[in-house]
Scaffold this motif. Structure first.
Motif, PDB file in Angstrom:
ATOM      1  N   GLY A   1      -0.299  14.278   5.354  1.00 45.54           N
ATOM      2  CA  GLY A   1      -0.098  15.373   4.409  1.00 45.54           C
ATOM      3  C   GLY A   1       1.122  15.241   3.533  1.00 45.54           C
ATOM      4  O   GLY A   1       1.420  16.155   2.744  1.00 45.54           O
ATOM      5  N   VAL A   2       1.846  14.134   3.627  1.00 48.37           N
ATOM      6  CA  VAL A   2       3.049  13.921   2.819  1.00 48.37           C
ATOM      7  C   VAL A   2       2.824  12.729   1.893  1.00 48.37           C
ATOM      8  O   VAL A   2       2.488  11.633   2.341  1.00 48.37           O
ATOM      9  CB  VAL A   2       4.284  13.667   3.714  1.00 48.37           C
ATOM     10  CG1 VAL A   2       5.503  13.345   2.851  1.00 48.37           C
ATOM     11  CG2 VAL A   2       4.567  14.877   4.595  1.00 48.37           C
ATOM     12  N   THR A   3       3.017  12.959   0.595  1.00 49.35           N
ATOM     13  CA  THR A   3       2.914  11.891  -0.406  1.00 49.35           C
ATOM     14  C   THR A   3       4.237  11.767  -1.127  1.00 49.35           C
ATOM     15  O   THR A   3       4.791  12.769  -1.606  1.00 49.35           O
ATOM     16  CB  THR A   3       1.807  12.185  -1.427  1.00 49.35           C
ATOM     17  OG1 THR A   3       0.552  12.334  -0.741  1.00 49.35           O
ATOM     18  CG2 THR A   3       1.693  11.065  -2.452  1.00 49.35           C
ATOM     19  N   VAL A   4       4.748  10.547  -1.222  1.00 48.40           N
ATOM     20  CA  VAL A   4       6.012  10.277  -1.899  1.00 48.40           C
ATOM     21  C   VAL A   4       5.736   9.469  -3.152  1.00 48.40           C
ATOM     22  O   VAL A   4       5.079   8.424  -3.094  1.00 48.40           O
ATOM     23  CB  VAL A   4       6.986   9.511  -0.978  1.00 48.40           C
ATOM     24  CG1 VAL A   4       8.282   9.184  -1.718  1.00 48.40           C
ATOM     25  CG2 VAL A   4       7.276  10.316   0.285  1.00 48.40           C
ATOM     26  N   ARG A   5       6.215   9.962  -4.279  1.00 50.33           N
ATOM     27  CA  ARG A   5       6.003   9.277  -5.557  1.00 50.33           C
ATOM     28  C   ARG A   5       7.371   9.006  -6.196  1.00 50.33           C
ATOM     29  O   ARG A   5       8.144   9.934  -6.446  1.00 50.33           O
ATOM     30  CB  ARG A   5       5.162  10.144  -6.488  1.00 50.33           C
ATOM     31  CG  ARG A   5       4.855   9.491  -7.839  1.00 50.33           C
ATOM     32  CD  ARG A   5       4.081  10.455  -8.719  1.00 50.33           C
ATOM     33  NE  ARG A   5       2.813  10.849  -8.122  1.00 50.33           N
ATOM     34  CZ  ARG A   5       2.089  11.879  -8.549  1.00 50.33           C
ATOM     35  NH1 ARG A   5       2.522  12.634  -9.549  1.00 50.33           N
ATOM     36  NH2 ARG A   5       0.945  12.167  -7.942  1.00 50.33           N
ATOM     37  N   PRO A   6       7.708   7.726  -6.460  1.00 45.42           N
ATOM     38  CA  PRO A   6       9.030   7.410  -7.009  1.00 45.42           C
ATOM     39  C   PRO A   6       9.204   7.921  -8.435  1.00 45.42           C
ATOM     40  O   PRO A   6       8.242   8.019  -9.200  1.00 45.42           O
ATOM     41  CB  PRO A   6       9.077   5.878  -6.959  1.00 45.42           C
ATOM     42  CG  PRO A   6       7.644   5.458  -6.960  1.00 45.42           C
ATOM     43  CD  PRO A   6       6.893   6.518  -6.225  1.00 45.42           C
TER      44      PRO A   6
END
Length: 379
Positions: free
Chosen positions: A190-195
């Motif tokens: 459930g966690v998305t990291v986008r730079p």
């Protein structure tokens, strides 16, 4: 042990352990450099007992007095030791858990922070709630024995390498009264990291999306609805003795700018000489004020003064470096976007007065809480 002996001990350890490939790497705008090597170095530092100096001994620290904390950070900076990858855990989460956490939270998290087994990031800012944290809209609802989160955080430093995030989320109510301070695992579906690509071309900041992410029911720090109080406590811990080491780094940058001015002949310009002198005086004032503030109880007000002083000083040094470089400073030294140290300093320091609390907000805090002025008079 005398302070001089303490200084000799850490100086000798650093001399034996800071290898040439790690010297001077990392830091703001350069967090991508030698990350794995820096992580391994941080773990060696922990194993030798050099992390968490300020923490009380019962929580795994040394209980070092302020003078020894300052000595450590001075020697660390002078040795050119690599930028720490564990600073959010050690300087923010750890002290917050010591002050506000339950015994179970302390037993679970503090040893893994001290040993650099877990890395942390901070989930405060949002697209619509940057400096105004009371406007946070990320929500957390209780579902059985879990909190389920939905929302977005932004400008989240090092989220792409973090194991955990401390998240300010809305659990009910409005503004300050409806916020809670949650500890959320980052490595879950459930966690998305986008730079976020920065002016320097690097991406140490990130957007973080919570889409039915979860955390355990008992991983609220403080009481439900008391997140604002806990978050302000974290901010008060943020600018501790490590800022002295930061200023040693600033001194090295000033020395390098002055040396560049001598090499290029820019120091023959009386305006450049005047700005170099003013920058040196400003750094001396910053150090004196920081040491005075550290000698008292930590407070958001003192932290705000220190933040305004160093961020404006450092941004000004970046501008001065570009003036010393002259026209050559406007051209990248290689493809596709290969910046030299002065260009990187100039570009990244533009953010200094924004991240960690914008200048405008810090000045409002100083005006209303230190000077007692009505709101809206800080400009």
């Amino acid at each position: 042990m005398r302070d001089d002996d303490f200084r000799s001990e850490i100086r000798e350890w650093l001399a034996a352990n800071v290898t040439p490939e790690l010297r001077g790497v990392g830091g703001p705008g350069r967090e991508h450099e030698a990350f794995e090597g820096r992580l391994a170095f941080n773990r060696r530092l922990a194993a030798a007992g050099w992390t968490c100096l300020a923490w009380p001994q019962e929580y795994g620290g040394r209980g070092a007095p302020l003078a020894r904390q300052v000595i450590f950070h001075e020697e660390y900076a002078r040795a050119g030791a690599p930028a720490r990858v564990d600073h959010i855990g050690e300087t923010l989460v750890g002290p917050t858990l010591i002050a506000f956490g339950t015994p179970e939270q302390q037993r679970r998290f503090l040893p893994r922070i001290a040993s650099v087994e877990d890395l942390w990031c901070q989930g405060y800012s949002e697209p619509g709630a940057g400096s105004d944290l009371a406007a946070v809209s990320t929500k957390a609802r209780l579902d059985g024995d879990r909190w389920v989160l939905g929302g977005q955080k932004t400008w989240t430093s090092l989220a792409h390498v973090a194991d955990w995030c401390f998240v300010l989320a809305r659990t009910g109510g409005e503004r300050h009264a409806g916020l809670s301070y949650l500890l959320v695992p980052m490595r879950q579906p459930g966690v998305t990291v986008r730079p976020i690509r920065q002016l320097t071309g690097t991406s140490e900041f990130n957007e973080v999306f919570f889409d039915d992410a979860y955390t355990e029911r008992d991983l609220v720090v403080g009481e439900v609805g008391e997140g604002w109080r806990v978050a302000m406590g974290t901010l008060a811990f943020e600018r501790g003795a490590a800022t002295v080491g930061q200023q040693i780094g600033f001194q090295r940058e000033w020395d390098a700018v002055a040396a560049l001015a001598r090499r290029t002949g820019a120091d023959t310009d009386p305006l450049i000489r005047d700005r170099l002198t003013r920058a040196w005086i400003g750094l001396s004032v910053l150090r004196s004020h920081t040491l005075r503030a550290l000698a008292g109880e930590p407070s958001p007000q003192d932290a705000s003064v220190v933040k305004v002083l160093w961020s404006r000083w450092h941004r000004g040094l970046g501008e001065l470096a570009m003036e010393v470089r002259g026209a050559a400073g406007t051209v990248a030294r290689g493809e596709p976007y290969d910046l030299d140290e002065w260009q990187r300093l100039f570009l990244f320091s533009r953010a200094d007065t924004i991240y960690g609390g914008s200048d405008e907000i810090q000045r409002n805090i100083i005006a209303t809480r230190v000077l007692g002025l009505p709101k809206g008079t800080s400009r």
